[in-house]
Design an enzyme around this catalytic site. Structure first.
Site, PDB file in Angstrom:
ATOM      1  N   LEU A  43       0.784  -1.272  -0.018  1.00 28.53           N
ATOM      2  CA  LEU A  43      -0.075  -0.001   0.032  1.00 28.53           C
ATOM      3  C   LEU A  43       0.727   1.359   0.098  1.00 28.53           C
ATOM      4  O   LEU A  43       0.464   2.106   0.574  1.00 28.53           O
ATOM      5  CB  LEU A  43      -0.945   0.032   1.171  1.00 28.53           C
ATOM      6  CG  LEU A  43      -1.949  -1.361   1.261  1.00 28.53           C
ATOM      7  CD1 LEU A  43      -2.644  -1.225   2.521  1.00 28.53           C
ATOM      8  CD2 LEU A  43      -2.865  -1.199   0.185  1.00 28.53           C
ATOM      9  N   GLY A  44       1.804   1.315  -0.773  1.00 23.17           N
ATOM     10  CA  GLY A  44       2.690   2.498  -0.955  1.00 23.17           C
ATOM     11  C   GLY A  44       2.152   3.471  -1.678  1.00 23.17           C
ATOM     12  O   GLY A  44       1.012   3.540  -2.003  1.00 23.17           O
ATOM     13  N   ASP A  51      -0.434  -4.378   4.314  1.00 23.21           N
ATOM     14  CA  ASP A  51       1.137  -3.791   4.178  1.00 23.21           C
ATOM     15  C   ASP A  51       1.982  -3.951   5.458  1.00 23.21           C
ATOM     16  O   ASP A  51       1.359  -4.162   6.642  1.00 23.21           O
ATOM     17  CB  ASP A  51       0.868  -2.119   3.914  1.00 23.21           C
ATOM     18  CG  ASP A  51       2.278  -1.852   3.331  1.00 23.21           C
ATOM     19  OD1 ASP A  51       2.457  -1.594   2.302  1.00 23.21           O
ATOM     20  OD2 ASP A  51       2.891  -1.388   4.364  1.00 23.21           O
ATOM     21  N   LYS A  63       5.007  -3.669 -20.354  1.00 18.93           N
ATOM     22  CA  LYS A  63       5.349  -2.516 -19.391  1.00 18.93           C
ATOM     23  C   LYS A  63       6.724  -2.320 -19.312  1.00 18.93           C
ATOM     24  O   LYS A  63       7.216  -0.788 -19.424  1.00 18.93           O
ATOM     25  CB  LYS A  63       5.080  -2.901 -17.930  1.00 18.93           C
ATOM     26  CG  LYS A  63       5.183  -1.687 -16.803  1.00 18.93           C
ATOM     27  CD  LYS A  63       4.686  -0.394 -17.222  1.00 18.93           C
ATOM     28  CE  LYS A  63       4.628   0.508 -16.205  1.00 18.93           C
ATOM     29  NZ  LYS A  63       5.768   0.795 -15.225  1.00 18.93           N
ATOM     30  N   GLU A 123       9.685   5.409 -22.177  1.00 19.19           N
ATOM     31  CA  GLU A 123       9.587   6.622 -21.270  1.00 19.19           C
ATOM     32  C   GLU A 123      11.100   7.264 -21.353  1.00 19.19           C
ATOM     33  O   GLU A 123      11.183   8.453 -21.254  1.00 19.19           O
ATOM     34  CB  GLU A 123       8.972   6.026 -19.938  1.00 19.19           C
ATOM     35  CG  GLU A 123       9.062   7.141 -18.982  1.00 19.19           C
ATOM     36  CD  GLU A 123       8.411   6.531 -17.615  1.00 19.19           C
ATOM     37  OE1 GLU A 123       9.406   6.460 -16.569  1.00 19.19           O
ATOM     38  OE2 GLU A 123       7.418   5.990 -17.549  1.00 19.19           O
ATOM     39  N   TYR A 124      12.058   6.213 -20.849  1.00 19.98           N
ATOM     40  CA  TYR A 124      13.305   6.615 -20.615  1.00 19.98           C
ATOM     41  C   TYR A 124      14.063   7.519 -21.723  1.00 19.98           C
ATOM     42  O   TYR A 124      14.515   8.884 -21.612  1.00 19.98           O
ATOM     43  CB  TYR A 124      14.419   5.511 -20.563  1.00 19.98           C
ATOM     44  CG  TYR A 124      14.598   5.016 -19.061  1.00 19.98           C
ATOM     45  CD1 TYR A 124      13.463   4.597 -18.356  1.00 19.98           C
ATOM     46  CD2 TYR A 124      15.652   4.424 -18.756  1.00 19.98           C
ATOM     47  CE1 TYR A 124      13.711   4.092 -17.118  1.00 19.98           C
ATOM     48  CE2 TYR A 124      15.948   3.923 -17.616  1.00 19.98           C
ATOM     49  CZ  TYR A 124      14.930   3.611 -16.710  1.00 19.98           C
ATOM     50  OH  TYR A 124      14.820   3.090 -15.651  1.00 19.98           O
TER      51      TYR A 124
END
Length: 312
Positions: free
Chosen positions: A8-9, A30, A164, A171-172
């Site tokens: 749950l970060g 968590d 992903k 994205e990089y």
């Protein structure tokens, strides 16, 4: 639906809230008791009182198997485990086969959206069998954006995490291009306001994007990025993308160069890397390193960000 959610970060906590707002019952677990709805994994599973029991796992790659092995002892025939973390795709098929011996079904799900996903929705890339995807479809429908886009059943086990991984490699490269362009404009001195130039590209330009929006957000907060150190970690997926490209003999020079630029950022101060750090902070809530406190060298394993050990 009822479901469990482990981890749950920054991502998992927001996903729990979005799912609850959509009407689902989510029991979260968590290791941080202040975040957790249950005192243990067993207690979490017990509270899912009608089936199939679906548990979504959002933990770092280094501990995924530990969590899944414990869940396997608690779940049964027809139940589903979804690994939504940034896990390495080569582990998914073996996990699915191992769980299948107990009758437990498995999906791998790449998730993009960062800290903004709670309101804007998450891009979801799922790998696994079609019948299992159908069981969890109401969950995916609630997490994805409201538009017709944002969800794909990418293929069999491993396809979600592979998609992903490539997403993050792209994205990089995009972030690196924006950062280099920003540095060049800043260095030239011919452009009156680099910030306003970036801002002007947000509409009507062929290079407009959400990352560009986030870059402008960062420049609005710190126009010349003077409060940031040009230091950026890589969280593993960029490395894995390059390794997969080597295995498949596919040239990915831009992604490779963007990955190596992050390595360079840990050795010498780089203006472009201040922009990379700024954009990562905007979309992912990554803590920004203090110049004085940053170490000269940080050892990191793929999938980990040792300087920022927050849960996913």
């Amino acid at each position: 639906m009822q479901m469990g959610l482990v981890g749950l970060g920054k991502m998992g906590g927001n996903m729990r809230e979005r799912l609850r707002e959509a009407g689902h019952t989510v029991i979260g677990y968590d290791t941080d008791a202040e975040l957790s709805d249950a005192e243990s994994l067993a207690a979490m599973v017990e509270r899912i009182d009608h089936g199939p029991q679906i548990v979504w796992v959002m933990v770092p790659d280094t501990v995924v198997d530990v969590v899944i092995d414990e869940l396997a002892e608690l779940l049964g025939e027809g139940d589903v485990i979804i690994d939504g973390g940034n896990s390495r795709w080569i582990h998914d098929a073996p996990r699915a086969e191992k769980l299948a011996t107990r009758g437990i079904e498995y999906l791998d799900c790449g998730v993009s959206g960062g800290v903004w996903g709670i309101t804007q929705g998450y891009a979801l890339m799922v790998g696994g069998e079609e019948a299992t995807v159908a069981k969890a479809q109401p969950i995916f429908d609630s997490l994805k954006p409201a538009s017709d886009f944002g969800f794909v059943h990418a293929g069999d086990h491993g396809a979600g995490h592979f998609a992903k991984m490539v997403h993050n490699g792209i994205e990089y490269a995009i972030m690196q291009a924006y950062a280099e362009g920003w540095e060049l404009l800043e260095a030239a001195g011919h452009v009156r306001s680099v910030r306003e130039t970036f801002n002007s590209w947000r509409e009507g330009s062929v290079i407009k994007s959400w990352l560009l929006d986030l870059a402008v957000n960062a420049l609005n907060e710190d126009e010349h990025l003077e409060q940031l150190r040009g230091y950026a970690e890589d969280s593993g997926e960029g490395r894995w993308t390059v390794e997969a490209a080597l295995d498949l003999a596919v040239p990915v020079p831009n992604i490779t160069n963007a990955l190596f630029a992050r390595f360079t950022s840990r050795q010498d101060e780089s203006p472009a890397m201040r922009m990379i750090a700024a954009m990562r902070n905007q979309f992912g809530g990554h803590a920004v390193k203090d110049v004085a406190a940053a170490p000269d060298h940080v050892e990191s394993a793929p999938g980990e960000e040792p300087a920022h050990p927050a849960k996913q």
